[in-house]
Every structure is written in C-alpha cells, then in structure tokens.
Scaffold this active site. Structure first.
Site, PDB file in Angstrom:
ATOM      1  CE  LYS A  36      -0.369   0.240   5.014  1.00 18.75           C
ATOM      2  NZ  LYS A  36      -0.660  -0.830   5.987  1.00 18.75           N
ATOM      3  CE1 TYR A 266      16.933  31.540   7.847  1.00 21.99           C
ATOM      4  CE2 TYR A 266      16.862  29.208   7.243  1.00 21.99           C
ATOM      5  CZ  TYR A 266      16.789  30.543   6.884  1.00 21.99           C
ATOM      6  OH  TYR A 266      16.577  30.873   5.589  1.00 21.99           O
TER       7      TYR A 266
HETATM    8  C1  LIG Z   1      -0.061  -1.916   6.531  1.00 20.31           C
HETATM    9  C2  LIG Z   1      -0.769  -3.137   6.938  1.00 20.31           C
HETATM   10  C3  LIG Z   1      -0.091  -4.340   7.211  1.00 20.31           C
HETATM   11  C4  LIG Z   1       1.416  -4.441   7.242  1.00 20.31           C
HETATM   12  O1  LIG Z   1       1.912  -4.079   8.503  1.00 20.31           O
HETATM   13  P1  LIG Z   1       3.489  -4.081   8.772  1.00 20.31           P
HETATM   14  O2  LIG Z   1       3.604  -3.662  10.187  1.00 20.31           O
HETATM   15  O3  LIG Z   1       4.087  -3.097   7.829  1.00 20.31           O
HETATM   16  O4  LIG Z   1       3.957  -5.469   8.507  1.00 20.31           O
HETATM   17  C5  LIG Z   1      -0.839  -5.460   7.467  1.00 20.31           C
HETATM   18  N1  LIG Z   1      -2.192  -5.416   7.491  1.00 20.31           N
HETATM   19  C6  LIG Z   1      -2.868  -4.278   7.268  1.00 20.31           C
HETATM   20  C7  LIG Z   1      -4.351  -4.291   7.312  1.00 20.31           C
HETATM   21  C8  LIG Z   1      -2.191  -3.104   6.984  1.00 20.31           C
HETATM   22  O5  LIG Z   1      -2.871  -1.970   6.775  1.00 20.31           O
END
Ligand SMILES: *Cc1c(COP(=O)(O)O)cnc(C)c1O
Length: 372
Positions: A36, A266
C-alpha cells in the site's frame, strides 16, 4: 508523483526486497505482500514486479484505485484493497478487475452484493476490530453479519482479517494475546455459520515473533522493505536478516571552515566549540527531510559519520566534516544508508526524527527514485 525541485536521489535496491520476501517466506509460508501507499514509498509497480517474480501470488494495496493500477501493471494474482470499496464505482472495479475489498460495514457489504451476482459472487474480506478500534465489525456484530450474508448472494466471504495494535511491543504481549483470542472466537463463529475462508491477522512483527498467530495468510509490510519491526525490543533478533532496500543521497554543495565561537544556520542553535569544517548538503525539509533532525540527525560522507549542525533549512543542511578527510563540493552525502562500516539505518533515522521507519520511508520515497 515525486518532488521535482531538488537534487535528492532515492535508490531502491529491488534485489533486497526480493531477498527479504524470500526470508519472510522461510518463516511464514503464505505471505500477502503489503504494498500500500506506493509500496511504503518504494514504488508500487517496480516492487510488485519484483515480488511477483519472486513468487508472490497475493498483494494488498490501500485504495481500489491503487488496486486497479496494480492490475493494469500486469499482475495477474490476487489483489486486496485494504481500505475497501467505498462507493459503487469502487464496487464495479472490484468486479471487473478482480479485486478483493476489505469490508467493515453492512452498508458496504450490501453495495458489493449488488455489484456481484449469485452466479458470480464477489469475493470479499471481512474486517474485524479486535482491539485497534479503527475500522471493522466487532465480535458482537457476528449474528447480524451472518444474517446479512444469508440474504446477500452477490458476495462470498473469501477472507476474514484483523489487525494488531502492539504486536511489535513484546512488553504488551497480553493485549496481543487478547486480540488473538478474540480473533479465534470470530473465525470459529463464522465457520460455524457455514462460511469457508482464509483467516489472517499477522503483520510483520507477529509474523516474525508469533508463529502460532500465522493462520492461513500472513501480511508482511515493513519487513519486505528491510526494517525490523522488533528493533529495540528484547526479541529484536527475531527480525535479523532483513536488509533495508531504500538509500537516499544528495550532493555536498560547499565545504567551509567554521571557526570556534561562530554559530551556524537559523536560530544560531549551534555554536562551534572548536575550529571546525562543515559541509553544506542539498537537502532540507522541503524534501521531506524533517526539520526535527536539526542538531540530532547524522549523514554519512566518504564512509564517515557527519552529524547535523544547527537547524535543517528548506533545501540545505549543514553537517560536521571536521574529522573526515578531503570532503569536497560534489561529494555524496547519505541521509539513509551509505557506504562504509556505519550506514544510516532506517531505525536510527526514524528514532532521531522522532518517528517510525514507516513514515521515514513513505516521506523520503516522495523524492525522485532510481532502481537497481
Ligand atoms: C499496513 C498493513 C499491514 C502491514 O503491517 P506491517 O507492520 O508493515 O507489517 C498489514 N495489514 C494491514 C491491514 C495493513 O494496513
């Protein structure tokens, strides 16, 4: 879409993503590759192609739009949309592009049933909340869900999923056990209701630490990209053998002296305690390199560590090269990774940044990427 106005280079080592996937497969037989949000900043399509070539047959993205992009890239395996089908257009795409949406409400379930038919029911993934209190049906909704499924012939339950809140914190294992026990009751009740599906709850941390929570499918995300979700815990060794796939570099613009007593950048937050040499690098917060790294972050130049001096600016950051021989304009400064014995690790960068590796990858991955 990437940041177009800078000199940063994000290198993605696809071979390391492949190796991480194979390492994960050695521990858990049926991983759903979680790609994702543009594969956590590593690039959806190149990462998907690498994983497919390594044998990944199921991948999960966020939106149905991202799922469609993955399908159009040529991936023929199973695709899951973790954020679900949110309207009728999404539901229609699930049918035409063979995408399995997460479903967390009866309203969406009914909408998807309309997009499918009794002859060709749409496969869906029921999402249950077992402790995150984010999205999902709860255990007490089961009678209603089972009742709805009896009349909604246009959908078929292919997966049942839940998500852990603290599987990466072994000191909170009680809560993980509670979530898992709830999940066990949920899947038992749905199976007793006559449904046949694959169950999945393990993210990277649970996949590495808790084989008894693997069920039919596991869902590694961060581990694919080579960060250890158990870093800094008493069971960190369970994440050994993963290799960070992202490295980020930028050129040194100029090297100059900073005499004892002179301030830099800065706010004058750093004053040289001795005669120093500083390198001005071409990176700043406009490149998603957080200003929170001011006076705390570190880069690698010519195989040596160069601590950040003073405030990170919009497009420039000063680092200490007093003890690094022969640094010159045009040399490469590594913000993540780098050559030599002490590369900047994702965990180190995230800690200095005050965040987690996930966010550092997603943000730095917005810069121009190259693949090797
Ligand atoms: C992002 C996600 C994962 C992966 O989690 P990690 O901690 O990156 O392994 C698994 N399940 C769902 C529903 C997610 O949204």
């Amino acid at each position: 879409m990437s940041i177009s106005y800078n000199k940063l280079s994000v290198r993605i080592h696809l071979d390391r993503i492949r190796d991480n996937f194979l390492t994960i497969k050695g521990k858990a037989p049926n991983p759903i590759a979680i790609i994702k949000s543009d594969a956590y900043g590593h690039g959806l399509v190149p990462v998907a192609r690498t994983l497919a070539a390594a044998g990944a047959d199921t991948m999960a993205v966020g939106t149905v739009g991202e799922a469609r992009q993955l399908r159009e890239s040529g991936f023929d395996g199973r695709i899951i949309a973790l954020l679900g089908a949110l309207d009728r257009d999404d539901a229609a795409i699930c049918r035409t592009d063979r995408i399995i949406p997460f479903v967390f409400s009866l309203e969406h379930l009914a909408m998807l049933a309309e997009a499918g038919s009794a002859d060709a029911p749409l496969p869906v993934a029921l999402k249950f909340d077992t402790g995150m209190a984010r999205l999902g049906f709860s255990e007490k909704d089961i009678p209603e869900v089972l009742g709805a499924l009896q009349t909604l012939h246009g959908v078929r339950v292919a997966l049942v999923a839940s998500h852990f809140a603290v599987s990466d914190e072994p000191e909170q294992i009680e809560f993980t056990h509670e979530q898992h026990a709830t999940f066990q009751r949920v899947i038992s009740a749905l199976r007793a209701g006559g449904h046949t599906f694959e169950a999945t709850i393990a993210n990277s941390a649970a996949l590495l630490a808790y084989p008894e929570m693997h069920h039919e499918l596991q869902r590694p995300g961060i581990a694919l990209y080579g960060a250890n979700p158990l870093h800094g815990t008493s069971i960190a060794h369970m994440g050994d053998g993963l290799h960070p796939a992202m490295e980020v570099s930028t050129p040194v613009l100029q090297v100059h002296a900073l005499p004892k007593g002179r301030s830099i950048s800065y706010g004058r937050t750093f004053v040289a305690p001795r005669d120093m040499r500083v390198a001005i690098t071409a990176v700043g917060y406009a490149d998603a390199y957080s200003r929170g790294l001011s006076n705390t972050g570190v880069m690698v130049i010519n195989e040596h560590r160069a601590p950040i001096l003073g405030r990170v600016c919009m497009q420039m950051t000063a680092v200490d090269v007093t003890d690094i021989p022969a640094v010159a304009s045009g040399d490469t400064a590594w913000l993540l990774g780098g050559t030599g014995p002490t590369p900047v690790t994702p965990e180190e960068l995230a800690t200095q940044w005050g965040t987690i590796t996930y966010e550092a990858f997603c943000l730095l991955g917005l810069n121009p990427r190259t693949y090797e």
